[in-house]
Design an enzyme around this catalytic site. Structure first.
Site, short mmCIF file in Angstrom:
data_model
loop_
_atom_site.label_atom_id
_atom_site.label_comp_id
_atom_site.label_asym_id
_atom_site.label_seq_id
_atom_site.Cartn_x
_atom_site.Cartn_y
_atom_site.Cartn_z
N CYS A 72 3.15 -5.24 6.47
CA CYS A 72 2.81 -4.90 5.09
C CYS A 72 4.04 -4.41 4.34
CB CYS A 72 1.73 -3.83 5.07
SG CYS A 72 0.10 -4.41 5.56
N HIS B 260 0.82 -1.22 0.00
CA HIS B 260 0.00 0.00 0.00
C HIS B 260 0.85 1.26 0.00
CE1 HIS B 260 0.93 0.83 4.23
NE2 HIS B 260 0.70 -0.44 4.49
#
Length: 408
Positions: A347, A328
């Protein structure tokens, strides 16, 4: 939005410098302190939802005439989209945002379908221009003597070469051979495809190697009246087709803090990234893009991190695992961490700006990504991602994959 027709030219950034979200809590505190009263970011207790959705996230057995609503206690709704998903053809539920911007409701006479899965995606903006996003899903009622399979990918979609055909059944299947035999996955040009069961409620299909670009795949679902468990019968008879697009495989080196993006075997760019910190490492292994969101909310409480973070407008979010691993955009960290330090909660973060931009590394990659593209992580101290965590089946060799079929 993704665009398979876009050229994969070099991105407008240098690549040599440089389970979720970057652990820069002090900066998050600054963001909170900077927001004015009544904003989405500050001035509210953590239990307060910026966007309230009915039915609740992951609700089951919702009635066809059940209430569907989206509301914001502060600010205004900017967009709302309610869709029937993981079915033969994606269908949007018609509706409108009220004049005051505080609520959304379906159009008069609109009803939900039975035995269906729906997603709700809403974006709201407050007086200070701060955005908040919410993504939820729910399923409607299925008769007790019936079962249904919710599946990926969508009909008529164009996907990456790593796409796995995946069925999630709403009831446990005990007669797995009969169910697997009733689902036929074929390809043009022809290639052998095998099924693999993960427990009693999930059945995935894939070939031995990644699909070849240009392959046309047909999924014939003949579950109608197939007995999946004693006294429980299938209700689906439909055909789904999808096309395999160009090949894009991106290799994240956690130790080098880089992501090499290859298109049809050729290196397109090396992108600086930040991966999981030493205490919240990123999984190794092959992961397949299963969802893409221009903006979404990431709340640490939903993945076991308590209240460590809650960012309501994460841009360019690409889901890699069911457990919450995303690739992201990140606008809240100093530019120096990208390409040099791993500081996330698991992440993979790419540099971005608040609101997202197509000229940032995150926006460049998002615009060139398809559902079904592969992201492989190497050199992380974590274990290899489980094959049933998202579309992780490529982490099993062909012999082990075939051993999971009920027909062998």
């Amino acid at each position: 939005m993704t665009d398979v027709a876009k050229k994969a030219g070099a991105p407008p950034f240098a690549a040599s410098h440089g389970r979720c979200l970057v652990a820069v809590l002090a900066l998050l505190a600054v963001l909170t302190g900077c927001s004015g009263a009544g904003s989405f970011i500050g001035g509210k207790g953590k239990s307060q939802e910026a966007i309230r959705v009915t039915p609740a996230d992951r609700a089951e057995d919702v009635r066809a005439d059940g209430r569907v609503a989206v509301e914001v206690p502060d600010g205004r709704l900017e967009s709302v989209r309610v869709r029937r998903i993981e079915d033969a053809q994606e269908q949007e539920v018609p509706g409108r945002i009220a004049e005051d911007g505080h609520s959304w409701a379906p159009a008069k006479g609109a009803r939900l379908g039975l035995a269906a899965k729906y997603s709700v995606d809403a974006v709201a903006v407050d007086g200070g221009g701060h955005r908040a996003a919410r993504h939820t899903t729910f399923t409607t009622a299925v008769p007790q003597d019936r079962f249904i399979g919710y599946f990926k990918p969508e009909n008529r979609s164009t996907v990456g070469t790593g796409m796995i055909v995946s069925f999630e059944f709403n009831r446990p299947v005990t007669r797995r051979a009969a169910v697997e035999r009733a689902i036929r996955v074929t390809a043009d040009p022809p290639v052998a495809v095998a099924g693999h069961w993960f427990g009693r409620s999930r059945l995935d299909f894939r070939p031995e190697e990644y699909w070849q670009p240009g392959t046309e795949v047909t999924v014939d679902i003949g579950l109608a009246d197939v007995e999946g468990a004693p006294g429980v019968y299938g209700s689906q008879r439909k055909t789904v087709r999808f096309t395999v697009g160009r090949e894009q495989i991106s290799r994240v080196d956690s130790a080098a803090h880089t992501m090499e993006v290859r298109r049809d075997g050729e290196l397109v760019s090396t992108v600086p990234v930040t991966a999981g910190s030493p205490t919240t490492t990123t999984y190794n292994g092959k992961m397949v893009v299963s969802e893409m969101h221009e903006v979404t909310r990431m709340d640490g409480r939903t993945v076991g991190f308590g209240g460590e973070y809650d960012i309501k407008d994460v841009p360019h979010a690409i889901r890699l695992t069911k457990s919450g691993t995303f690739l992201h955009g990140n606008y809240w960290s100093d530019d120096s961490v990208f390409g040099s330090t791993n500081v996330s909660h698991g992440c993979i973060g790419l540099r971005d700006v608040q609101g997202g931009s197509g000229s940032t590394p995150a926006g460049w990659f998002f615009d060139r990504t398809l559902i079904g593209d592969v992201v492989e992580v190497v050199n992380s101290p974590d274990k290899t991602v489980a094959p049933d965590n998202g579309l992780g089946g490529w982490n099993l060799d062909w012999a082990k994959w075939r051993a999971g079929s009920a027909l062998t």
